[in-house]
Structures are given as C-alpha cells and as structure tokens.
Write a protein that holds these residues in place. Sequence first.
Motif, PDB file in Angstrom:
ATOM      1  N   ASP A  81      -2.702 -46.069  13.788  1.00 38.44           N
ATOM      2  CA  ASP A  81      -1.311 -46.525  13.827  1.00 38.44           C
ATOM      3  C   ASP A  81      -0.909 -47.279  12.561  1.00 38.44           C
ATOM      4  OD1 ASP A  81      -0.896 -45.492  16.350  1.00 38.44           O
ATOM      5  OD2 ASP A  81      -1.469 -47.349  17.380  1.00 38.44           O
ATOM      6  N   MET A  82      -1.869 -47.573  11.693  1.00 40.22           N
ATOM      7  CA  MET A  82      -1.592 -48.376  10.501  1.00 40.22           C
ATOM      8  C   MET A  82      -1.345 -47.528   9.260  1.00 40.22           C
ATOM      9  SD  MET A  82      -1.678 -51.572  11.411  1.00 40.22           S
ATOM     10  CE  MET A  82      -0.999 -51.073  13.003  1.00 40.22           C
ATOM     11  N   GLY A 140       5.759 -47.999  18.880  1.00 40.47           N
ATOM     12  CA  GLY A 140       6.882 -47.451  19.625  1.00 40.47           C
ATOM     13  C   GLY A 140       8.133 -48.256  19.381  1.00 40.47           C
ATOM     14  N   ALA A 141       9.027 -48.237  20.354  1.00 40.99           N
ATOM     15  CA  ALA A 141      10.308 -48.931  20.211  1.00 40.99           C
ATOM     16  C   ALA A 141      10.612 -49.704  21.484  1.00 40.99           C
ATOM     17  CB  ALA A 141      11.422 -47.919  19.936  1.00 40.99           C
ATOM     18  N   THR A 170       7.227 -47.319  12.736  1.00 41.35           N
ATOM     19  CA  THR A 170       6.779 -46.652  11.510  1.00 41.35           C
ATOM     20  C   THR A 170       5.843 -47.552  10.725  1.00 41.35           C
ATOM     21  OG1 THR A 170       8.941 -45.564  11.404  1.00 41.35           O
ATOM     22  CG2 THR A 170       7.550 -45.454   9.439  1.00 41.35           C
ATOM     23  N   PRO A 171       4.619 -47.111  10.445  1.00 37.65           N
ATOM     24  CA  PRO A 171       3.703 -47.937   9.639  1.00 37.65           C
ATOM     25  C   PRO A 171       4.166 -48.024   8.189  1.00 37.65           C
ATOM     26  CG  PRO A 171       2.746 -45.782  10.040  1.00 37.65           C
ATOM     27  CD  PRO A 171       4.007 -45.831  10.853  1.00 37.65           C
ATOM     28  N   THR A 210       8.939 -51.159  26.413  1.00 39.90           N
ATOM     29  CA  THR A 210       8.741 -50.313  25.240  1.00 39.90           C
ATOM     30  C   THR A 210       8.760 -48.835  25.634  1.00 39.90           C
ATOM     31  OG1 THR A 210       6.354 -50.701  25.464  1.00 39.90           O
ATOM     32  CG2 THR A 210       7.547 -52.027  23.859  1.00 39.90           C
ATOM     33  N   SER A 211       8.812 -47.983  24.637  1.00 42.57           N
ATOM     34  CA  SER A 211       9.020 -46.558  24.856  1.00 42.57           C
ATOM     35  C   SER A 211       7.891 -45.885  25.633  1.00 42.57           C
ATOM     36  CB  SER A 211       9.224 -45.846  23.515  1.00 42.57           C
ATOM     37  OG  SER A 211       8.235 -46.222  22.580  1.00 42.57           O
ATOM     38  N   ASP A 212       6.749 -46.547  25.763  1.00 42.55           N
ATOM     39  CA  ASP A 212       5.665 -45.999  26.587  1.00 42.55           C
ATOM     40  C   ASP A 212       5.801 -46.412  28.048  1.00 42.55           C
ATOM     41  OD1 ASP A 212       5.038 -48.663  26.418  1.00 42.55           O
ATOM     42  OD2 ASP A 212       3.027 -48.377  25.586  1.00 42.55           O
TER      43      ASP A 212
END
Length: 644
Positions: free
Chosen positions: A428-429, A460-461, A339-340, A472-474
Amino acid sequence: MADRIGQDAPLWLAEAIAQANIPTLACVLVQLTGDREWIEGRFVPTRTRGLDDNDDGGLPGALQDEIRAAATTAFAAWFEGRLPALANPDDALLVEMMSVSLGETIPASYAAMIRHELQLTEGQPAIDGAQDIAPPPGFRALIIGAGISGMCAAVQFAAAGIPYTILERRPDLGGVWFENRYPGAACDVPSHLYSFSYAPYEWSRYFAGSREIHAYLQDVADRFDIRRHIRFGLEVTEARWDADAGEWQADVIDADGNSETLTASMILSGVGAFNKPRLPDIPGMDRFEGPSVHTARYPEDGIELAGKKVVLVGNGASAMQVGPAIVDSVVSLTVVNRTPQWVAPFPKFKQAIPEALQHLMQTMPLYRLWYRLRLSWAFNDKQYEALRQDPDWDGQGKSINAINDSHRRGLTAYMTAQLGERQDLLPDMIPSYPPFGKRMLLDNGWYRMLAQPHVEYVNGAVTEVLPNAIVTSDGTTHEADAIIWATGFDVVNLLAPMRVVGLDGRDLHGDWDGDDARAYLGTTVPGYPNFFCLYGPNTQYGHGGSLISVLERQMHYVMSLLRQMFAKGIATIDVRQDVHDAYNAKVDETHAGLVWTYPGVDGYVRNSKGRIVVNNPFRILDMWRMTDTADLDDYHVTRERVSA
C-alpha cells in the motif's frame, strides 16, 4: 596558508566554521584568497547525494581540518577589513567552483544565473525596483493579498517609488503561513532558499516551521515598512477595467458588509493558489460531534488531542507533517488514504542551526550566498531529466526513463527500510506511477509512525461520517473523537471567487472556462490591461525550486515592463493574443513529454479537462531567461494622454 590557525579570530567564528559546510567553505576560500587549491586535487569533495548538504564533503577528517583552519584565518582577515582576492570571479571559474562543490558538472549555460544568485551581476541592485524607474505622477498600484506574493511586489514598488495599497481579507499578513498552524506545519524547502534574496534571516532550523516563517514575514514587513500600506479585513469581490478612465476599479467588502470601490493604475494579484481548502462531500460530515477541521483552518489555540482517537484523512505534504507530530500523544491514529506517495529521505528534518553558524550566515554574505546557491541546485534543474518521457523506455507504467527508474529503485529501498517490521504495509506504500508524478514528499518520520502499534492505515476513502466515527470504503467503522482533513486545496480555479472584468466587459473566469487558467509567463492575460498575476497558471516547478525565487523572477519581469512603460510614456500594456497563445501552446507541447501527462498519473495539477494548469514544464534556467527582459513588442500599448 593551510597551517595557519587564526587564534586571534573571535571564538564564535571558530565555532561557526567548525559547524560550517565544507564545500561551501572551499568556494569562499577561493574567493577570499585567490587560491584554487581548495577546489583541486585532494580537496575535491564527493558528489552531493539527494537532498543532503554533504556537510563534510566526504573528505577525511584531516583534510576537513585543513580547510577549516584556512577558513578561520581568511574569514577573520575579511572581518578585519581585508578585501577578497577574487571579488568577482569570471564565469568559467564560477561554474567550476559550483561544479566541484556539488561533485557534478554544471553546464556553462548556468553561469549568468549563478552570478545573479551570488549577487555579482554588475549594476544589478538587490531590489529591481531600485534601478532606473520613475513612475509618472498619479500612477498607483493595488496589490491583492498580503502573503508572500503581495509582499514581494510591495518591496519592489516601494523601491521604485510607486504608491501602493495592499488589500488583505485576513486580519494579519502572511497568507498560507498565517493560516497553516496545524501540528508539525513546516516548509519542505530549506529556510535559506525560502527567503527573499534581499532579506536574509537568522533561521533557527534548516527547514523552518510555520510559526517561524510567519515571524520572518512579519520581520520583512517591518524592515520594508509594508504594514502601513495594508488594509486588513477587506475582500475584493470584483475588479473592473474602466477603459474611459484608463484605470482599474476594485469593489471591496469588509466583515460587516460595508462596501467600497477603489481605483488604481494597475492591479497585481498576489492571492496565490493554496488558499481555498478542498473538503470532500461526504454524508454525515455535519453531524460529527467532535472537532473536524481542515489543516488550513486549524484553530489558533489548537485542538486537545491527547488521549483521543484521531482520524487523519490524506497522506500528502500536510498529512505527512501532522501524523508524526501527534502520534505520540493520541490513544489511536487512523490514517485513511487512497493514493500512495513517493517519499524521499529528509536528512535535516527538525535539525537546528547552531547559533554561531546563524551569526556567520547573517554577518558574512559570501558564505550565506554560496551555501544558498549549492542548496538551490538540489532543489533546481538537477532533477529535470528525471521528468522527461523516453519513448524508447519500457517502464511498464512505473518509470519513464532510466534516471527516473533509478529514483524509483532508490526510493523503494528507502521506504522499505523505514517500514521495518511492518513490511505487510509495503504494497500500500509503493506508488504504481513514476517518481515525480506527484509532488515528491520528504519523510517526517511517516513510516516510523505507521509502524507504531496504535496506528492503523486504511487504503481507501471515507464514505460516511457518524457522530463518533467514520466509515471507510471497505465498510469498516472506525471510532473517532477528532477528524483532521488533510485533503488539499482547490488550486486550479485561480483567483476565484473574485470576479475580474477586462476590455469590453470580458470576464476572466469565462475566458479561462473556469479551471483552465492560462497566462503569458504565468503573469499577464490578453484583454486585461495593466493586470498582473503572481504565482499564476503554470508557475509552480514540479521538480524543485523555491516559490519565493519564482515570485522574485516574476517581479523582475513586471519591473522590466514598468521601467519601459514609464520611460516611454506608456499608459497601458496588454499582452498580444498571439504571443500569449504561442507561449501556452509551448507549455502544453512541453508538458506532453513530461511525467505529469504520463498515463496513470493524476493529481491536483490537472484541471477538469485533463490539462496541466499548475506546474511549469520548463527548466528553471529557461524561465529565468524568458523573464530576464520584457519585450514591449509582445504587448499592445497606449500612450499617456497629453493634457490640453
């Protein structure tokens, strides 16, 4: 007057005034000389923008020189013993001075608060406990925690002559400032605000680092002789109200498993909220071969990161401090975040306070207090209107009113500029939620860090931890020699895991349904006589303010209660359920119109039921008034027993 140079003034004073804040100097000059010239006409400064101190007041150099020359003369005369011409200005002038110095209109309703902050309130000692309090024989207090909250209480109790003991589970005092020693750890509230009003300090930086804050707390402990009252290495496992004895029993345990039960007339919880690190539950965390630490558990001797591949998880306040502090030494830095955040300019990041100016702050209270007061407005109710939802405003989910939208445009422009050539990162920012929906962060060089070639940003996470990498989630695998988890704290389960048992065996965490903590003024809870919380539920200001100011105000209220109890022979107080419920209904009602309940806004301030349990929804002025004088009619009371 304005052409006097004051050549007999000490050299350090001339140097300090050359470095001092112009609007602050003007306010002090009015008090020292009685001349309004310094806040009128050509000397009126421009409006203070954002978090900037507006040190030059936006004035031409020649006018700045006039003010500094006059200040050199007037300050030197004060040091030689001349009394201020206006030692105690009236309310109207105080509000006018404050308004002019900031370049905006401060409502007259703030006059009493301004007077209090300048320590001009007649008959009000710097420490509340020093005024008209006489505890009965045998009355004693237990304080849980030797962090800022516990120390705040200790100073007041000592001034009032109340015997007290602090129970601290760690080996040293300081709370989060003992524990938080990660690279770049610092406070994002100005040092002169993040100080007890009665304990100024020669801060080396405008925004102090964690080690200097810890040193300050050590200094306060020495100044007020707190340390000998602390029992270190003891954790409170349970506190029980003994109705027959009219006292609290506290079960404690030390590191070796030895247990003990202590008793006291009252308990004050100073355990705070940011003391339980929150780590995600990710497969493989236990098999990572390198260092893997939460920022709040960073080892005292540090971690060797030079030349290492480092993964930083999170981008909240802690991550924003860690990343720029380590980026130049690591071979690669992977930042993983879901989350930005909204990020504001940080004009005085890492800026040192010149020694001469430090000395002026310490030796001339009038300058320090005016400087602190001006700072407080930027970190005070100035931002409150940006928090209110305007039902007629169509911000398409991204802003909640015209002021809030103005913040959004300004912050977006700043963040865009800071990314420089890395505009590919911009999507993303920029947050999709309104400004202030999450805690506003200050830029420690975060975007300049992200723009460096050896830094990778992953939106992501972390889904899995491998022995030498993370996934990561990707689906991407990122090599890692060390992982730093900047994943925040469990702040909604207040007081856990300590068990608190009140009247008729009721359990506090049961009453709170786990994470739904509520208290009257964030301080007292029905069914738990003589039990007080500092930094309790709904006491954190989401729009600004210093935690220390909040704690001092809570203690002002607690001392008002104790003063009346002792004077009227009252043994116990227990806040009425209807008073407590009406206050919390008002909390929830007010929150319903603020940014933290707006659709799409989420964060650590909400509990599992969706209720805001951390942030306070009121203006700081409103809470200041509500905590001014305790009303015993809000409480059930019992009288002292009379011996036969």
